[in-house]
Scaffold this active site. Structure first.
Site, PDB file in Angstrom:
ATOM      1  N   GLU A  26       0.868  -1.131  -0.064  1.00 45.52           N
ATOM      2  CA  GLU A  26      -0.074  -0.004  -0.100  1.00 45.52           C
ATOM      3  C   GLU A  26       0.977   1.454  -0.163  1.00 45.52           C
ATOM      4  O   GLU A  26       2.099   1.230   0.582  1.00 45.52           O
ATOM      5  CB  GLU A  26      -0.829   0.232   1.126  1.00 45.52           C
ATOM      6  N   ASN A  71      -6.439   1.571   2.813  1.00 46.69           N
ATOM      7  CA  ASN A  71      -7.326   2.662   3.011  1.00 46.69           C
ATOM      8  C   ASN A  71      -7.009   3.655   2.221  1.00 46.69           C
ATOM      9  O   ASN A  71      -7.891   4.563   1.797  1.00 46.69           O
ATOM     10  CB  ASN A  71      -7.038   3.052   4.525  1.00 46.69           C
ATOM     11  N   ASN A 171     -12.022  -1.125  -0.809  1.00 50.53           N
ATOM     12  CA  ASN A 171     -11.242  -1.551   0.287  1.00 50.53           C
ATOM     13  C   ASN A 171     -12.249  -1.348   1.606  1.00 50.53           C
ATOM     14  O   ASN A 171     -12.545  -0.047   1.885  1.00 50.53           O
ATOM     15  CB  ASN A 171      -9.970  -0.844   0.507  1.00 50.53           C
ATOM     16  N   GLU A 172     -12.326  -2.278   2.524  1.00 51.16           N
ATOM     17  CA  GLU A 172     -12.967  -2.057   3.621  1.00 51.16           C
ATOM     18  C   GLU A 172     -14.144  -1.077   3.804  1.00 51.16           C
ATOM     19  O   GLU A 172     -14.113  -0.072   4.505  1.00 51.16           O
ATOM     20  CB  GLU A 172     -12.044  -1.630   4.930  1.00 51.16           C
ATOM     21  N   TYR A 243      -6.684  -8.959  11.594  1.00 50.96           N
ATOM     22  CA  TYR A 243      -5.349  -8.647  12.288  1.00 50.96           C
ATOM     23  C   TYR A 243      -5.284  -9.163  13.681  1.00 50.96           C
ATOM     24  O   TYR A 243      -6.442  -9.075  14.423  1.00 50.96           O
ATOM     25  CB  TYR A 243      -4.789  -7.140  12.424  1.00 50.96           C
ATOM     26  N   GLU A 291      -6.339  -9.298   3.598  1.00 57.07           N
ATOM     27  CA  GLU A 291      -5.196  -8.622   4.597  1.00 57.07           C
ATOM     28  C   GLU A 291      -5.414  -9.425   5.778  1.00 57.07           C
ATOM     29  O   GLU A 291      -6.317  -9.822   6.394  1.00 57.07           O
ATOM     30  CB  GLU A 291      -5.993  -7.256   4.930  1.00 57.07           C
ATOM     31  N   GLN A 352       1.564  -6.464   5.386  1.00 53.61           N
ATOM     32  CA  GLN A 352       2.010  -6.174   4.153  1.00 53.61           C
ATOM     33  C   GLN A 352       3.159  -6.847   3.811  1.00 53.61           C
ATOM     34  O   GLN A 352       3.778  -7.659   4.470  1.00 53.61           O
ATOM     35  CB  GLN A 352       1.870  -4.530   3.844  1.00 53.61           C
TER      36      GLN A 352
HETATM   37  O1  AHR Z   1      -2.896  -2.813   6.189  1.00 56.30           O
HETATM   38  C1  AHR Z   1      -3.248  -1.394   6.908  1.00 56.30           C
HETATM   39  C2  AHR Z   1      -4.764  -1.159   6.908  1.00 56.30           C
HETATM   40  O2  AHR Z   1      -5.291  -2.038   7.378  1.00 56.30           O
HETATM   41  C3  AHR Z   1      -5.134  -1.240   5.404  1.00 56.30           C
HETATM   42  O3  AHR Z   1      -4.998   0.043   4.875  1.00 56.30           O
HETATM   43  C4  AHR Z   1      -6.684  -1.216   5.677  1.00 56.30           C
HETATM   44  O4  AHR Z   1      -7.182  -1.672   4.572  1.00 56.30           O
HETATM   45  C5  AHR Z   1      -6.608  -2.088   6.912  1.00 56.30           C
HETATM   46  O5  AHR Z   1      -7.318  -1.417   7.948  1.00 56.30           O
END
Ligand code: AHR
Length: 522
Positions: A26, A71, A171-172, A243, A291, A352
């Site tokens: 990103e 994001n 995205n999201e 995450y 992700e 990432q």
């Molecule tokens: O990977 C970091 C961020 O985590 C990304 O930009 C977003 O899609 C997610 O919230």
């Protein structure tokens, strides 16, 4: 402590889509600038890309890289990144409160992917923009020529289209933090119409619609049901993100979180089936887990960085998690979960790849090095290709309040029929006891151990650093063998292990052969 596993070549989950081992870059922090791109670096190639980084990415055999966000994509103008670099605008990136120079855009990223032996997975902006920009971007990237946008690409130095097949529709979009955040109905309608327009250009595209940002979103899993209700017939994948963190410093609980991941995948697979039935559709939609990673070590530091930032810094150090040995185990369990769910999860992206919550780190002007989590990702990506095996597992368990009984043994196995290999990826979640593991493989015929690697350390908090990049590395184990179709291995407490077996031809009457060779008459 003992555990038993049975594997059979006919008991399979699914062929693994190699894109299960994808990653993500990103425009965030130092992922692009001083990550992949650093024109003044001693290893920079003619495009300004760091060759030391490219070599590490090639080592990981990364099949796809998602780009440009995240994001970031939700307020990104893709046109800012084309044409002569000196005339590209500097923009404020509202997602990360930084400055974007646009010195890297689609051309530079595409060239980098070629150099790193990987493919692009592109995202369109459905936050601040919409269908029109998405179809123009697609035309720029994939049309051969003879139209406004494809001719601009040619004028900008790229004659052949890149023919990118895999596209994310935003995205999201369920996240209130997202620029242009939408309700499930608003997003579902927009994604459907955008998908329709993109398919009108090329019906063979593979399109990914946004699912939930995590399983704790208030709109989950209704979001998936509503969005798929709008888009089911136009999309191929629904995207999930997750995450992991261990702020409570509770290792047993932390390492059980992959069960939560498994439940999340199971629930969304159920929603997909529900909408499929509702639509009376014969088409399948799969999960793109685009992700995932451990992300918490850097959060406090980032708050301070952003709070203390004077204005809008360009490429500040953000999300630079220093991964410890404990995270090796977590990443190993996550990858096992994806392999064991390879029937529904076809794509996954470690978020990432460079500097930003990443297995590869760089020092500006200095070296690139491997974080601890590089190792489980490396082993899965390089050796986890083939068919995921449905294992029968008998393991002692421990209790975790919200998850129930969690097995100490976390395991997955991949059979590569062409290479005649069976590879086991193993984590022992127990904090003190060795796991005596027996794996029954009778039906595979004669097997021998060709590689046995362990990642372990007495200190769960140890990290690799630029000055000490080899604190945590993989080490070869000797002495593990297969006897009469049974692999026996001792798995140390809190360790990650990869054991590879190879089929070989075993003569049925070895004594007679020896006698013949020795020319001895019996
Ligand atoms: O990977 C970091 C961020 O985590 C990304 O930009 C977003 O899609 C997610 O919230």
């Amino acid at each position: 402590m003992k555990a038993a596993v049975t594997a059979h070549s006919k008991y399979t989950i699914s062929d693994i889509d190699p894109r299960l081992y994808g990653s993500f870059i990103e425009h965030l922090g130092r992922a692009v600038y001083t990550g992949i791109y650093e024109p003044d670096h001693p290893t920079a190639d003619e495009n300004g890309m760091r060759k030391d980084v490219i070599e590490l990415v090639k080592e990981l055999n990364v099949p796809i890289v998602r780009y440009p966000g995240g994001n970031f994509v939700s307020a990104y103008n893709w046109e800012d990144g084309i044409g002569p670099k000196e005339s590209r605008p500097t923009r404020l990136d509202l997602a990360w409160h930084t400055c974007e120079s646009n010195k890297v855009g689609i051309h530079e990223f595409a060239d980098w992917c070629t150099a790193a032996n990987t493919e692009m997975m592109l995202a369109v902006n459905l936050g601040s923009r919409g269908l029109d920009e998405a179809r123009n971007f697609l035309e720029y990237v994939n049309h051969s020529g003879g139209s406004e946008w494809s001719d601009k690409r040619i004028a900008n130095g790229r004659a052949e289209p890149w023919d990118v097949k895999l596209w994310c529709l935003g995205n999201e979009m369920d996240g209130p933090w997202q620029i242009g955040h939408k309700t499930a109905d608003e997003y579902g309608r927009l994604a459907h119409e955008t998908a329709k327009a993109m398919r009108a250009f090329d019906s063979s595209l593979e399109l990914v619609v946004c699912g939930s940002s995590n399983a704790h979103m208030p709109t989950y899993p209704e979001w998936e049901a509503t969005v798929l209700d709008h888009t089911y017939n136009e999309v191929d994948y629904i995207s999930l993100h997750m995450y992991f963190e261990n702020r409570a410093k509770n290792t047993a609980n932390y390492l059980a979180r992959s069960i939560e991941l498994d439940n999340y995948i199971g629930t969304v697979a159920g929603v997909i089936d529900y909408i499929k039935a509702k639509k009376r559709s014969s088409k399948n939609v799969y999960i793109s887990f685009d992700e995932w990673n451990v992300w918490y070590h850097s959060k406090e530091r980032d708050k301070a960085t952003l709070a203390g930032a004077n204005g809008w810094p360009h490429a500040p150090a953000l999300l630079e998690d220093d991964y410890n040995f404990e995270d090796v185990l977590q990443v190993g369990c996550i990858l096992n979960t994806f392999i064991n769910r390879a029937d529904v999860v076809k794509i996954a992206c470690l978020a990432q790849l460079i500097n930003v919550i990443a297995p590869i780190m760089t020092v500006p002007g200095g070296p690139a090095w491997r974080q601890t989590i590089f190792y489980p990702y490396y082993f899965a990506s390089v050796y986890g290709r083939g068919t995921a095996l449905k294992l029968m597992v008998d393991s002692p368990t421990y209790r975790v309040d919200d998850l129930g009984d969690v097995p100490y043994l976390d395991v997955s196995a991949v059979h590569d029929a062409d290479k005649k290999t069976v590879t086991f990826f193993i984590v022992n979640r127990h904090g003190a006891e060795t796991l005596d593991l027996d794996v029954s493989l009778l039906e595979f015929g004669a097997l021998r151990v060709i590689d046995d690697q362990v990642v372990s350390h007495s200190d769960l908090n140890i990290t690799n650093t630029a000055d000490a990049p080899d604190n945590v590395v993989a080490k070869a184990v000797t002495g593990t063998s297969v006897v009469d179709g049974k692999l026996s291995a001792r798995i140390a407490p809190l360790s990650y292990r990869m054991i590879r077996l190879h089929a070989y031809f075993k003569p049925v009457f070895p004594i007679h052969i020896k006698r013949y060779v020795d020319n001895t008459i019996v």
